[in-house]
Design an enzyme around this catalytic site. Structure first.
Site, PDB file in Angstrom:
ATOM      1  N   SER A 250      14.696 -75.644  -4.642  1.00  0.00           N
ATOM      2  CA  SER A 250      14.904 -74.072  -4.029  1.00  0.00           C
ATOM      3  C   SER A 250      15.714 -74.032  -3.045  1.00  0.00           C
ATOM      4  O   SER A 250      15.574 -75.094  -2.247  1.00  0.00           O
ATOM      5  CB  SER A 250      13.446 -73.668  -4.324  1.00  0.00           C
ATOM      6  OG  SER A 250      12.795 -74.012  -3.385  1.00  0.00           O
ATOM      7  N   LYS A 251      15.807 -72.678  -2.589  1.00  0.00           N
ATOM      8  CA  LYS A 251      16.474 -72.319  -1.402  1.00  0.00           C
ATOM      9  C   LYS A 251      15.726 -73.007  -0.081  1.00  0.00           C
ATOM     10  O   LYS A 251      16.630 -73.434   0.787  1.00  0.00           O
ATOM     11  CB  LYS A 251      16.191 -70.666  -1.039  1.00  0.00           C
ATOM     12  CG  LYS A 251      16.842 -70.103  -1.856  1.00  0.00           C
ATOM     13  CD  LYS A 251      18.439 -69.733  -0.981  1.00  0.00           C
ATOM     14  CE  LYS A 251      19.621 -69.668  -1.959  1.00  0.00           C
ATOM     15  NZ  LYS A 251      20.772 -70.726  -2.083  1.00  0.00           N
ATOM     16  N   ARG A 252      14.338 -73.291  -0.064  1.00  0.00           N
ATOM     17  CA  ARG A 252      13.761 -73.701   0.823  1.00  0.00           C
ATOM     18  C   ARG A 252      14.414 -75.188   1.393  1.00  0.00           C
ATOM     19  O   ARG A 252      14.163 -75.918   2.324  1.00  0.00           O
ATOM     20  CB  ARG A 252      12.491 -73.831   1.411  1.00  0.00           C
ATOM     21  CG  ARG A 252      11.772 -74.451   0.121  1.00  0.00           C
ATOM     22  CD  ARG A 252      10.149 -73.791   0.027  1.00  0.00           C
ATOM     23  NE  ARG A 252       9.744 -74.546  -1.039  1.00  0.00           N
ATOM     24  CZ  ARG A 252       9.276 -75.807  -1.000  1.00  0.00           C
ATOM     25  NH1 ARG A 252       9.139 -76.502   0.237  1.00  0.00           N
ATOM     26  NH2 ARG A 252       8.635 -76.382  -2.173  1.00  0.00           N
TER      27      ARG A 252
END
Ligand code: GLU
Length: 503
Positions: A250-252
């Site tokens: 994911s984005k993180r």
């Protein structure tokens, strides 16, 4: 064999979905099958035409062309779910008639209260079947009075629903955990689990290859196949793509979309190659395989069910390989946008500038992980700052030690009366001259020339760099490149700065 990729156009193409698209494509290309692109846009609030456009663009960029579907056409369209509502409605009438589906008038608040009560009691929330057996007259009266019921599938009680997943083996669910699902909402929009079955069936899909996140949807879909009396396709659920901490990517974790990797300067063949090996292996340890080779070898039997951890360093390693293998013309075409945003390409390139780039970009790109690093690597061609160079302790110390001061001056003098060093031999000859005059050779000679020419203690080979600098030194703005200071100008500026520092 007919396979499909069925993205929901609600955002960018995530690399996990790109891998699903790729595996379907490989399967079709390996087996002479048909690859269908279908857009699942029944989520009207979240679907956008922009997202559909970027997904298609990313698929094309990756080389995953489709034979049938959106933009390509075909006999079993339309291929966008929002254009298939009549088809779904006709099928729903059929299920209502056969009794496999029924109308549900329960208010959303009631359903929510029942759900909360079940959760509070520690039971799995499940539709209690309130409208399952309403009297036909009652149903008719309510519809006539203007109610807009949802349609639910009548799930048979106390049954096992099972399938043999090609990747995961036998998967079984009990119908007791499946409350009668809504297949069409009150507003007439079909639920994903319903539309997907009608589409896959009417599009004659033989193999459904998709992410593991859909595994719990499969029994509901199988029940829809059953209600229609259709034979379901084969299913293969791919494990998810995880980040280094084993949570879904994911984005993180950083970049997650094809667009982001593309913008960073990964080549499509590198990303496709990398994604193919995330969960599949050709079985012989071979890792560097372009798309056509992947397609020749691909099989679902060698897709593993353990999750793939996305390793950008490995992707970069593959990218280096493909950057080295790319033709100069292609590399330049790929590099130009990066050089434009860095202000190094300033307009339309002249033929001479184009040739110049095709000579200098490949050797520089050969040591890069990604093309977005190219402007930094080319910085030393466009910028020369003698003062800044001499402000560095290491450079100052090196240039102060004999014979560097004498070599610097002799090199600047020699250049002052020399034509541009546009070829390696001319550079070598002049360097040899300066060597003879100063008695310096090897590192003492060439390292000093490097410092005087670039202001840096290391960098690309001088044999490549010096001619590249001097070939571009007389370009004009009409060539479309930012100015490149020549070796002569650099040496003169360097010696002048050296004089100021040492006086
Ligand atoms: N539209 C679904 C998704 O994007 C695809 C579901 C499927 O492949 O069955 O997750």
């Amino acid at each position: 064999m007919r396979v499909r990729f069925a993205p929901s156009p609600t955002g960018h193409l995530h690399v996990g979905n790109a891998r699903t698209a790729l595996f379907n494509w490989l399967l079709a290309r390996h087996g002479g099958g048909t690859y269908v692109l279908r857009v699942e846009d029944t989520d009207r609030e979240r679907s956008t035409p922009e997202s559909e456009a970027t997904i298609k663009d990313d698929l094309r960029w990756l080389g995953l062309s489709w034979d049938e579907g959106i933009d390509a056409g075909g006999d079993v369209g339309p291929y966008r779910q929002s254009e298939r509502l009549d088809l779904y409605a006709a099928h729903t009438r059929q299920l209502l008639q056969s009794g496999h589906a029924y109308r549900c008038f329960c208010a959303p608040e009631t359903l929510e209260a029942q759900r909360q009560a079940a959760l509070a009691a520690g039971a799995p929330p499940k539709y209690p079947g309130t409208c399952r057996d309403l009297a036909p007259d009652d149903v008719e009266a309510r519809v006539e009075a203007g109610a807009r019921p949802a349609i639910r599938l009548r799930v048979p009680a106390d049954r096992e629903v099972a399938f043999d997943d090609i990747v995961r083996g036998r998967v079984a669910f009990h119908t007791d955990v499946i409350g009668d699902p809504v297949i069409v909402r009150g507003d007439g929009i079909p639920a994903y689990n319903y539309a997907v079955v009608i589409d896959d069936a009417l599009m004659h899909i033989t193999h459904v290859v998709r992410g593991e996140d859909h595994i719990s949807n499969t029994p509901r879909q199988l029940l829809v196949y059953e209600a229609f009396g259709w034979t379901p396709p084969a299913f293969a659920h791919l494990s998810l793509v995880l980040g280094p901490d084993h949570a879904p990517l994911s984005k993180r974790h950083g970049a997650t979309s094809v667009a982001e990797f593309r913008a960073k300067g990964y080549l499509p063949e590198a990303l496709a190659n990398y994604l193919a090996l995330l969960g599949w292996s050709p079985g012989d340890g071979q890792e560097l395989l372009p798309l056509n080779e992947l397609a020749a070898r691909f099989d679902l039997a060698h897709v593993g069910h353990s999750a793939g951890v996305f390793d950008e360093a490995k992707l970069a390693w593959m990218n280096r390989h493909y950057l080295k293998a790319a033709t100069p013309g292609r590399l330049v075409a790929l590099a130009v946008p990066y050089l434009q945003s860095a202000g190094r390409v300033t307009g339309g390139l002249s033929a001479a500038a184009e040739t110049w780039l095709s000579q200098i970009v490949p050797p520089l790109a050969a040591s890069l992980d990604r093309l977005n690093e190219l402007p930094d690597r080319m910085h030393l061609l466009f910028a020369f700052d003698a003062e800044a160079a001499l402000a560095r302790d290491d450079v100052r110390a090196e240039i102060a030690a004999a014979p560097a001061p004498a070599v610097s001056r002799a090199w600047a003098d020699a250049l002052a009366s020399s034509p541009r060093l546009t070829a390696r031999d001319a550079f070598r000859a002049l360097a040899k001259d300066v060597g003879t005059r100063t008695g310096a050779k090897g590192k003492a000679l060439f390292h000093t020339i490097r410092l005087v020419t670039t202001g840096l203690p290391d960098g690309p080979e001088l044999d490549v760099l010096v001619p590249a600098i001097d070939q571009a030194a007389d370009f004009t703005p009409a060539d479309g490149l930012a100015p490149v200071p020549g070796c002569r100008e650099r040496a003169a500026a360097f010696v002048a700065a050296l004089d100021r520092v040492t006086s």
